[in-house]
Each structure stands twice: as C-alpha cells, then as structure tokens.
Design a protein around this motif. Structure first.
Motif, mmCIF file in Angstrom:
data_model
loop_
_atom_site.group_PDB
_atom_site.id
_atom_site.type_symbol
_atom_site.label_atom_id
_atom_site.label_comp_id
_atom_site.label_asym_id
_atom_site.label_seq_id
_atom_site.Cartn_x
_atom_site.Cartn_y
_atom_site.Cartn_z
ATOM 1 N N GLU A 1 -7.496 -21.989 -20.931
ATOM 2 C CA GLU A 1 -7.127 -22.825 -22.071
ATOM 3 C C GLU A 1 -5.682 -23.288 -21.917
ATOM 4 O O GLU A 1 -4.818 -22.524 -21.473
ATOM 5 N N ILE A 2 -5.427 -24.534 -22.281
ATOM 6 C CA ILE A 2 -4.090 -25.117 -22.261
ATOM 7 C C ILE A 2 -3.542 -25.127 -23.686
ATOM 8 O O ILE A 2 -4.233 -25.537 -24.627
ATOM 9 N N VAL A 3 -2.296 -24.686 -23.840
ATOM 10 C CA VAL A 3 -1.684 -24.638 -25.176
ATOM 11 C C VAL A 3 -1.268 -26.046 -25.591
ATOM 12 O O VAL A 3 -0.665 -26.778 -24.815
ATOM 13 N N GLU A 4 -1.627 -26.417 -26.805
ATOM 14 C CA GLU A 4 -1.201 -27.698 -27.369
ATOM 15 C C GLU A 4 -0.048 -27.422 -28.338
ATOM 16 O O GLU A 4 -0.241 -27.098 -29.517
ATOM 17 N N TRP A 5 1.181 -27.518 -27.806
ATOM 18 C CA TRP A 5 2.348 -27.195 -28.611
ATOM 19 C C TRP A 5 2.571 -28.256 -29.682
ATOM 20 O O TRP A 5 2.328 -29.439 -29.474
ATOM 21 N N MET A 6 3.060 -27.772 -30.820
ATOM 22 C CA MET A 6 3.322 -28.694 -31.931
ATOM 23 C C MET A 6 4.560 -29.560 -31.669
ATOM 24 O O MET A 6 4.657 -30.669 -32.146
ATOM 25 N N ASP A 7 5.528 -29.017 -30.902
ATOM 26 C CA ASP A 7 6.720 -29.791 -30.591
ATOM 27 C C ASP A 7 6.857 -29.914 -29.073
ATOM 28 O O ASP A 7 6.299 -29.143 -28.317
ATOM 29 N N GLU A 8 7.663 -30.855 -28.648
ATOM 30 C CA GLU A 8 7.743 -31.184 -27.234
ATOM 31 C C GLU A 8 8.298 -30.056 -26.376
ATOM 32 O O GLU A 8 7.778 -29.788 -25.299
ATOM 33 N N PRO A 9 9.356 -29.357 -26.793
ATOM 34 C CA PRO A 9 9.877 -28.300 -25.921
ATOM 35 C C PRO A 9 8.920 -27.143 -25.718
ATOM 36 O O PRO A 9 9.123 -26.327 -24.835
ATOM 37 N N GLY A 10 7.894 -27.032 -26.515
ATOM 38 C CA GLY A 10 6.937 -25.947 -26.350
ATOM 39 C C GLY A 10 7.485 -24.619 -26.820
ATOM 40 O O GLY A 10 7.264 -23.578 -26.191
ATOM 41 N N LEU A 11 8.231 -24.634 -27.915
ATOM 42 C CA LEU A 11 8.782 -23.396 -28.448
ATOM 43 C C LEU A 11 7.706 -22.649 -29.229
ATOM 44 O O LEU A 11 6.992 -23.231 -30.045
ATOM 45 N N PHE A 12 7.639 -21.349 -29.010
ATOM 46 C CA PHE A 12 6.597 -20.527 -29.639
ATOM 47 C C PHE A 12 7.096 -19.981 -30.968
ATOM 48 O O PHE A 12 8.171 -19.370 -31.047
ATOM 49 N N ASP A 13 6.333 -20.209 -32.006
ATOM 50 C CA ASP A 13 6.637 -19.673 -33.338
ATOM 51 C C ASP A 13 5.551 -18.663 -33.688
ATOM 52 O O ASP A 13 4.402 -19.047 -33.940
ATOM 53 N N PRO A 14 5.858 -17.361 -33.700
ATOM 54 C CA PRO A 14 4.829 -16.349 -33.948
ATOM 55 C C PRO A 14 4.213 -16.418 -35.340
ATOM 56 O O PRO A 14 3.168 -15.818 -35.579
ATOM 57 N N ASP A 15 4.864 -17.162 -36.253
ATOM 58 C CA ASP A 15 4.327 -17.263 -37.611
ATOM 59 C C ASP A 15 3.404 -18.460 -37.790
ATOM 60 O O ASP A 15 2.891 -18.693 -38.897
ATOM 61 N N MET A 16 3.193 -19.219 -36.729
ATOM 62 C CA MET A 16 2.341 -20.397 -36.800
ATOM 63 C C MET A 16 1.078 -20.167 -35.981
ATOM 64 O O MET A 16 1.085 -19.432 -34.985
ATOM 65 N N PRO A 17 -0.040 -20.807 -36.366
ATOM 66 C CA PRO A 17 -1.251 -20.713 -35.530
ATOM 67 C C PRO A 17 -0.988 -21.302 -34.145
ATOM 68 O O PRO A 17 -0.150 -22.202 -33.984
#
Length: 704
Positions: free
Chosen positions: A323-339
C-alpha cells in the motif's frame, strides 16, 4: 515325475512347467521361488486316493532324502515313523484331515531316508490335477527352520513396535508401505495416514529436490545411503525445523516381489541445531537474492509492487499486500492523531476464499489513530502482531473487513514500512495461516530487508512516474490540439505516445495555413527523451510555424531551423517540410534526415519520395535540396515518424515496405485508413512515439 519339475497351485488345479531348455508338456506340479522359499526349504508332495505318493518335488528330495523314482507310487507312510497304537498312520491322518477340513496345518515327526527322525511342519489341502483326479497336496518344511523364521518375524514385529528409531518401507514409487510409530511421531501424523502416500508429502525440504533425487537414485541404482543429514519440516509439525540422519537401502527383490526401499531415520535436531540455523539463514539469503533480482525490473510503481508480492508469496508468507500512503500534505509529515489513508496497489495470496477478497477487494484503506499501522509508522520498524480481537479493535474499522480477516485463516501479520529519502512511502504486510509457524525475529529482519529494497525501487518508480507525467503534460501542451483546415486538403492525423515504460519522445507535426490558400505540412523528430526533448520539440514547432508564414522557400526554412538547432544546443533533429500550392497542384519538399514521404494514387499505386533526403538538423555545413512533385486529385500524401516503421529486429526499409502495402490496400475513408495503418504496423504497446499525417488532395470547390 522328473524331480526337476517345480510346483504351482493355480485356482484349485495343479499344472506344470519344465525348466528352460526342456520340452514343455503337461505335468502335475510347478512352482517358483519367493521370499519364503529362499529362507525355508519347502518340500512339495502329493498323495492319491490310496494315500500313495503321486507327486514329488525337488524340495521333497532334499527334505526327505529320496529321489522321485524311489518313492513315487509308494505309500506315504514311508515318510513317517511307525504308526501309532490305534493303527492310524501319520500319512492317513494328513490325507483324512486335508480332505475333510480343506486345509490343515500340523507339526509332527517325519522320517528321513537315512533313518533319522526330525520335526516337520505340514500344510495339506485337496486339489484337482490336470486329469481331474483329487489329490492331497502337502507342503513340508523342517520345524527348526520354521521356528527360525518365526523368531525373525517376531523380532521384526517387536522392532517396528518398540524401536525408538524411525523405520520405513517404501514401494518403487516411494510410497509408504510400512512404518513404525517412532517415525509417525516424528512426522506428527498417524501411521495409517502415511500408507499409500509419497514420502515427499511428509518430508518437506527446501533443498531444490536433492533429497527426492537421492531417494530415486537408491531405488534405481541400488546403492545404499548412510547417515545423510536432511533438514525438513512436516505437515504435522509445521512450526519445527528438524534435522534427520537418514539411511536408505534397496529392498531385496526375491522372485516377483515388488522393488522398493527400506530406511532408518533418526531425529538429530538437537545435536545439529547449527545446521538448522544455517539452513534457515541460507533460505533467507536465497530469498533476498531472488527478491533483489525480481524487484525493480521496471520504472512502473504497480509492477514493482507486484514484484514484491510475488517474491514473498508463497515462500515467505501465505498472503501479502503493498500500500502507498496518501499524505494529506506535500512534505508527507506523519500526524499520529490523524487517520492514515493508503492506496493498495498490489496483493496476492495462496489461501482459499475469502482470503483473495480480503487482500484484493479494497483499493483505499483508512487506518484510525492508535492503530498498529500508526505504531509502525511512528517507529519506522517492522512489527509482528497476532490476528486477535485487540488488533481488530485498534486497526480494522469495518466489521465486514474484520470478519473477512477472521475467516481468511490468517493468524499472524508482519507489517513493514516502505521508507525512502527519510519518508514513509507506504507499507507492506505479510500474513501467515495456522499451518505455518508464526513470524520470528529473523523474519522481522528479513521483512525489513525486503521492504527496504522494495522502497527504493518504488520511490524511483514513483519519481519517474511524476517526471514522466510532467513530460507528457508538457508534450501534449506543445503539440497541436487541432490542425489548420484547408479546402484543398483533407487531413487525418494521429499521435500515439510510446508505452508508459518509455520516456517521452520529441515527435511533432503541424499543418499550417499560408497566404493564397497554400498549405505547409511538417513532421519532425528531436533525438532524445524526456522533458528536454519535449522542450526542444516545442521550440522547433513554434519556430517552423513562424518561418513558414514568412513565405520562405523549403530549403531556406530548413537552413533557419538548422541554425536554430545549433544555437539552442539541440543535439540532433529531423524534419520533413512540404509546401503545397493547390492552384498549381505542385508540392515542394525539403527533407532534413527524416523518413521519406509516400504518395498513394487513386488506383492504389504508392510511390516513395526518396529523391531528396538531406542531413539532419544540427549537423551544419551541408546544403538542403528541394524536390517538386505534382499531386493529382485523390492523391494521398503520407508523412510519419520513425516510430511507425522501426521495430526491434526489423529493417527500416522493411517497415517502409509494410507502410506502403497498407496504403495500397486501403479502401475506407481517410480516418479509417489512418486507424488501419496504426493497427497493422504497431504492437499493442509501442515502444516509441508515433506520428502519422495523411493529406488527401480534394477536388476544387470552384474556379481558381
């Protein structure tokens, strides 16, 4: 009868055969050697209704000491000591019991010709000879030899029942005929489930078939194998690697007994634990080597993901997804509080339904905050989790998906991140069912290696896809969306990009309206690929249109384009320029190293206009020539790029000939002709950009 005859009892009758070389004829008895006859001397004799000896085999001569001529027609009592007190002789008792009981077995004293008495075992039964007479056949053996065989059989029975070493008998097809409990316990499968099945069904090795070849060699060549060490697993103990010391030997083939193998197997796993670990290590390295060779063969994201799945299933896991991650923002920063949202691009499994639906029935997956996936992304390390209620609650949102996972048979999952350039690009999951051992620490390390290698390939493919998409967009923007129209020419044009695995090319074309109803047709090709080639192509197309509208002669236009190419640093380009004047019906053609145009006449004749070729643009220092031809009403001019006529293993002249043939046989409209040419000359996935422009001379619309 002659004492060289031997005995066989066939369907209640006695028949005979003489030894090889003697004349065949009817006789009373015939036999053949067998396992029992090789170890115990068996005498065959016959008694008639008067209890006289009527048949005498070679074994009887050896057992009792009489030649056939000495005993035939004599009373059978000759073979026994004096009659008991009641007056009934041993021979009479044998004959009477054989007739009344049909079969009688007894041990009694017998008399040798030399006067010695010995213990003898008899089996008697009635048969009918070839003349229809009733005969009592007796089979006799020395009692001490029978006792020895019984002792050996008892010993073998006890050995099979109590021996702590695995014992096995296989037939010629390497199927189980007999085995002891010790071997069944090693396999973790009952004895009765072995019988009739092949040894390879229970001794599962990863040696490339070497063990099976060894078995077949022993069976075929008869050479025993002693103490060979075999690393294996069994279906009954799938979670345990075993090392067995295996000794194999061919079984004797006495008489017509079936061939086969015997074997002794000793579990030496504890003693040879280092071999187990080394074998597991070799398997992991071998898997990594195969994966390295298999993953990343193309710059296609989906293909690369499928290659990772195919490398892991079924050797490493029963199921796998990428599976490829579809990041919400361009830099691909991970937010553990978000789906975390992923796109599943590859999947595979060897398990039965509903496992295929589980791994392949979803395109986008959402993982809630606090999921196992979030934990894995936070650490950047592979994790191994059991498929249990806790995992379902934390990670799987939909109840339907949870039920599919439960019903799939998967019991443990190994999840590894796909990290490239410091960013989690995606995840890969490996699943195993209860039939396989759970994942170990070594498996975690292996999965991390697989994911690391795959992540680099996926990232390269993803970056390439982005650049490719930019180049394609750029190219489409530079190519004409609609060509100029002219009442004097009907135009059909096609542009077909190469396959998505091929970089963008520099093919271009245009149709330019000129003053006085004249028309310019141009086709070109910039050498190279990617964005630079597309940019150079756009520059040449715009420059050509501007120069054409200045009413330059074709050779002068090419000279200006040549200078432009050199100034822009474009390495090489080709161009075919056609200036058509409908008032005169004449077309002037200049060619800078491009494939020659073709002209199809209404009667189907096709000419190749190769009188003027010229050197490519960018070479410099060479003049260009102009060729003038006349175009009649209904003539069709074909311009194209080399992608239409070039193919691996095919000469350019052969490609031009194929195009010429397709033009000649065309019968439909201009648009249908264009489609037909592409369908016949191009493969399903062309490897290079292709341009085709067809210009057909139209009848005049009015006075010129």
């Amino acid at each position: 009868m002659a004492h060289s005859a031997v005995v066989r009892v066939r369907k209640g009758r006695l028949v005979s055969s003489k030894p090889p070389g003697e004349e065949q004829g009817p006789g009373p008895l015939w036999s053949e050697p067998g396992t029992l006859l090789e170890h115990v001397a068996v005498a065959v004799l016959g008694m008639d209704d008067a209890d006289r000896i009527c048949y005498w085999g070679p074994g009887a001569r050896r057992l009792f000491g009489y030649d056939a001529g000495d005993v035939l027609s004599r009373p059978a009592a000759t073979l026994f000591p004096a009659a008991p007190v009641d007056g009934t002789s041993a021979a009479e008792r044998l004959a009477e019991r054989g007739r009344t009981l049909g079969y009688w077995r007894v041990r009694m004293p017998a008399l040798h010709r030399d006067g010695t008495i010995f213990d003898c075992g008899f089996r008697v039964f009635p048969v009918t000879d070839h003349k229809g007479r009733s005969v009592i056949v007796g089979l006799a053996s020395r009692g001490d030899e029978l006792d020895r065989v019984k002792t050996n059989l008892t010993f073998l029975d006890a050995l099979f029942e109590t021996c702590p070493i695995g014992l096995v008998m296989l037939d010629e097809n390497l199927r189980y005929v007999h085995l002891n409990q010790a071997l069944a316990d090693m396999d973790g499968i009952p004895i009765e489930d072995h019988i009739g099945r092949r040894m390879e069904d229970f001794m599962i090795t990863s040696d490339g078939g070497e063990y099976q070849r060894m078995l077949r060699t022993v069976a075929a060549e008869g050479r025993p194998v002693v103490s060979a060490l075999i690393v294996l697993r069994t279906p009954g103990r799938p979670d345990r690697d075993q090392v067995r010391s295996v000794s194999l030997f061919p079984l004797s083939q006495a008489g017509d007994t079936r061939p086969g193998l015997g074997g002794l197997l000793v579990d030496v796993t504890d003693r040879e634990q280092a071999i187990v670990e080394a074998a597991a290590g070799r398997q992991r390295l071998a898997l990594l080597d195969r994966a390295a060779a298999r993953i990343g063969t193309t710059l296609d994201v989906d293909v690369t993901a499928r290659e990772l799945v195919e490398a892991a299933v079924p050797e490493f896991a029963d199921a796998s997804v990428v599976e490829i991650v579809e990041w919400m923002d361009e830099p691909g920063l991970f937010d553990p509080d978000m789906p975390l949202v992923t796109r599943r691009i590859a999947s595979g499994t060897t398990l039965p339904p509903p496992a295929p639906e589980l791994v392949g029935g979803l395109e986008r997956v959402t993982y809630p905050p606090g999921s196992t996936i979030h934990d894995m992304v936070s650490t950047g390390l592979p994790v191994c989790v059991p498929v249990n209620e806790e995992f379902m609650t934390r990670t799987v949102i939909h109840q339907v998906r949870s039920q599919l996972l439960i019903d799939s048979g998967l019991t443990s999952l190994l999840i590894a991140p796909l990290i490239a350039r410091g960013t989690v690009q995606g995840i890969t999951m490996f699943g195993r069912s209860a039939a396989r051992p759970v994942f170990t620490e070594q498996d975690l390390s292996l999965a991390g290696e697989l994911a690391s290698r795959a992540a680099l390939c996926l990232d390269n493919a993803r970056l390439y896809s982005q650049v490719q998409e930019i180049a394609l967009t750029f190219q489409r923007a530079l190519l004409p969306t609609a060509l100029a129209t002219s009442p004097s020419l009907r135009i059909a044009h096609r542009y077909l990009p190469g396959s998505h695995l091929t970089e963008v090319g520099g093919d271009w074309y245009d149709v330019i309206d000129l003053p006085g109803g004249r028309v310019a047709l141009v086709v070109g090709d910039v050498m190279g690929h990617g964005v630079p080639a597309a940019a150079a192509m756009g520059r040449l197309r715009i420059t050509t249109k501007a120069l054409a509208r200045q009413n330059l002669e074709p050779v002068d236009l090419l000279m200006e384009l040549d200078a432009c190419v050199q100034e822009a640093g474009i390495e090489l380009a080709t161009c075919l320029y056609v200036h058509y004047n409908p008032g005169t019906g004449r077309a002037r053609i200049a060619n800078a190293g491009h494939p020659p145009p073709l002209v199809r006449e209404p009667n189907g004749t096709v000419r190749v206009i190769d009188n003027v070729l010229g050197v490519p643009l960018g070479v410099g220092g060479f003049p260009f020539d102009t060729l003038e031809i006349e175009l009649q009403e209904g003539d069709t001019l074909a311009l194209y790029t080399d992608g239409l006529i070039e193919a691996r293993g095919k000469d350019i002249e052969e490609g031009i000939g194929a195009l010429r043939t397709q033009l000649a046989v065309a019968t439909g409209t201009l648009e249908e002709t264009a489609d037909g040419i592409l369908a016949h000359l191009l493969s399903a996935a062309p490897t290079d950009d292709t341009v085709l422009v067809l210009a057909q001379v139209s009848p005049p619309k009015g006075p010129q």
